[in-house]
Design a protein around this motif. Structure first.
Motif, mmCIF file in Angstrom:
data_model
loop_
_atom_site.group_PDB
_atom_site.id
_atom_site.type_symbol
_atom_site.label_atom_id
_atom_site.label_comp_id
_atom_site.label_asym_id
_atom_site.label_seq_id
_atom_site.Cartn_x
_atom_site.Cartn_y
_atom_site.Cartn_z
ATOM 1 N N PRO A 78 20.742 18.041 51.559
ATOM 2 C CA PRO A 78 21.039 19.106 50.606
ATOM 3 C C PRO A 78 20.196 20.354 50.907
ATOM 4 O O PRO A 78 19.169 20.274 51.587
ATOM 5 N N ARG B 278 17.438 11.115 42.679
ATOM 6 C CA ARG B 278 17.161 12.502 42.358
ATOM 7 C C ARG B 278 15.771 12.810 42.851
ATOM 8 O O ARG B 278 14.855 12.048 42.548
ATOM 9 N N PRO B 279 15.471 13.822 43.631
ATOM 10 C CA PRO B 279 16.467 14.751 44.144
ATOM 11 C C PRO B 279 17.194 14.154 45.355
ATOM 12 O O PRO B 279 16.803 13.108 45.857
ATOM 13 N N GLY B 280 18.194 14.877 45.786
ATOM 14 C CA GLY B 280 18.883 14.499 47.021
ATOM 15 C C GLY B 280 20.192 13.779 46.820
ATOM 16 O O GLY B 280 20.725 13.203 47.772
ATOM 17 N N HIS B 281 20.733 13.819 45.585
ATOM 18 C CA HIS B 281 21.933 12.982 45.344
ATOM 19 C C HIS B 281 23.138 13.357 46.203
ATOM 20 O O HIS B 281 23.953 12.489 46.515
ATOM 21 N N PRO B 282 23.309 14.639 46.654
ATOM 22 C CA PRO B 282 24.528 14.885 47.449
ATOM 23 C C PRO B 282 24.402 14.523 48.937
ATOM 24 O O PRO B 282 25.287 14.877 49.715
ATOM 25 N N ASN C 93 18.455 22.281 48.768
ATOM 26 C CA ASN C 93 17.175 22.404 48.068
ATOM 27 C C ASN C 93 16.074 21.745 48.905
ATOM 28 O O ASN C 93 16.227 20.587 49.329
#
Ligand SMILES: Nc1nc2c(c(=O)[nH]1)N[C@H]1C(S)=C(S)[C@@H](COP(=O)(O)OP(=O)(O)OC[C@H]3O[C@@H](n4cnc5c(N)ncnc54)[C@H](O)[C@@H]3O)O[C@H]1N2
Ligand code: MOO
Length: 412
Positions: free
Chosen positions: A313, A293-297, A315
């Motif tokens: 992602p 996290r961030p960036g999990h997808p 964001n």
């Protein structure tokens, strides 16, 4: 999430078309992105295109450097002692003869030295014949044997090593290669990167209306890709629909990419068309989500034509973390560079346990300790703008002073 994508040792299996892979840990994602590709082949580039590239092979002089004995000064090539009789150009000089010569001029056979133009005077001898004598600014002992002569091979002999494989070519190396007689240099491949930005709500300039957002990627993403060793070959925008996404992901004829870096649309909502487009194109997923996290997808896919896709992602902070986690190792590998290194930092403040995945936290070094930055939600950029690096915080948190794995920022 299917469990049958898991191998016997608990590692995610190699990707299979149509099958989802389990989320990787941060470390696994980096390792996968590095090992999934091989180095691009070396290529021959014209000298003018080769600066900044890495040599694939040793470079040897194709000729002696310089390749003929020449004058280092404007003046006269002379043989023997003064006074000198002016000889016909192009002939062998005998003792007592001289011939005019310019800087870089081919030294005639028999010449023993060059007398500078300011050190000689044209005069006449007792019989009224023209002769060259010492005069003007001549220094004591001038001309000494060999003076102002650049002998052939003075800098390098034919076949001598000029630059080693692995050298990053600077402008002086390019000149050196030209002087050595080369027209091209064999350099390591550098991945060509196509950028594809999604998001109907994204605007390029000015103050966006509510519901719209300024494009955080177009002004900088290409620059970061270049810092990571990629060459940006194009930037496309894809509207949030399947047809537009498919069109934007297609390879460019005549300008093929090795890697496509996309932003946004990594989610699974009705407005996200990246996964369906990859599947429709027969792509396989090497990474489909990272336990961070961030960036999990984040995504790493491969198309049947061999191109890789790094899905960042939407964001902004999540995208940069994903680029450094997945994009950096992939681009390094394709460009024959080593895995971007990690290092350790001492955590500058206690970080609480977090019921979720590993956190990738921008930090600033304060008195040698890595202090987590403020404003590091995935849609924020203030924290990263002030950061010295990214630290990897495990779910159980960290104690003050604890050693944490960290990653450098390509622009630092
Ligand atoms: N139900 C769930 N929703 C979301 C999840 C989830 O797990 N379940 N994950 C969240 C996380 S975390 C992220 S990250 C995002 C991933 O979103 P996408 O990759 O699909 O990106 P978008 O939906 O297109 O955009 C997300 C966000 O980013 C903004 N954006 C997009 N492009 C730009 C740009 N060029 N410049 C600035 N900002 C951009 C966009 O406007 C959105 O605000 O999904 C969460 N949702
Ligand atoms: O994981 Mo999302 O990528 O936090 O913002």
């Amino acid at each position: 999430m299917p469990v049958d994508a898991q191998g016997p040792a608990g590692e995610p299996d190699a990707a299979v078309p149509g099958q989802r892979v389990l989320p990787h840990t941060w470390e696994e994602a980096r390792a996968t992105a590095f090992t999934v590709a091989g180095p691009l082949p070396a290529l021959d580039l014209a000298l003018a295109q080769a600066a900044g590239r890495k040599l694939a092979a040793d470079v040897f002089a194709l000729q002696p450097m310089p390749h003929y004995a020449s004058s280092a000064m404007d003046g006269w090539a002379v043989a023997g002692s003064p006074p000198w009789i002016l000889a016909e150009p192009g002939r062998r000089l005998s003792p007592g003869q001289a011939v005019p010569i310019v800087t870089g001029g081919l030294l005639p056979p028999g010449a023993k030295a060059v007398l500078r133009s300011e050190a000689g005077l044209l005069s006449t001898d007792d019989d009224g014949l023209p002769v060259l004598v010492l005069g003007g600014a001549a220094r004591p002992g001038e001309p000494k044997n060999g003076q102002h002569i650049r002998p052939a091979g003075q800098e390098a002999a034919q076949g001598e090593l000029l630059a080693k494989a692995g050298t990053v070519l600077n402008p002086a190396h390019i000149s050196l290669a030209a002087l050595g007689g080369l027209d091209t240099l064999s350099v390591l491949g550098r991945p060509a990167v196509q950028l594809v930005l999604t998001g109907d709500e994204v605007v390029q300039s000015g103050i966006p209306a509510p519901g719209r957002v300024r494009d955080a990627f177009t002004p900088q993403l290409g620059g970061v890709v270049e810092l990571l060793g990629g060459t940006v070959v194009g930037l496309r925008r894809a509207a949030d629909n399947l047809a537009a996404t498919l069109e934007a992901l297609a390879d460019a004829e005549g300008n093929p990419a090795d890697v496509v870096v996309t932003t946004g649309a990594t989610g699974r909502s009705s407005a996200d068309f990246l996964r369906p487009a990859i599947e429709r194109m027969g792509g396989i997923f090497h990474i489909d989500g990272i336990a961070m996290r961030p960036g999990h997808p984040s995504l790493l896919a491969e198309f049947p034509d061999g191109r890789f896709l790094v899905g960042l992602p939407g964001n902004p902070l999540a995208a940069m973390v994903a680029l450094l986690t997945v994009g950096a190792p992939l681009l390094a590998r394709l460009g024959s560079s080593p895995m971007p290194p990690t290092f350790e930092v001492a955590c500058g403040s206690p970080i609480k346990e977090y019921h979720g995945p590993t956190r990738i936290v921008p930090y600033r070094l304060v008195y040698g300790l890595a202090s987590p930055c403020a404003n590091t939600d995935s849609a924020m950029m203030r924290g990263l703008a002030a950061a010295d690096g990214l630290m990897v915080v495990p779910p159980h948190g960290a104690k003050m002073g604890e050693a944490l794995t960290a990653l450098g920022l390509p622009w630092k």
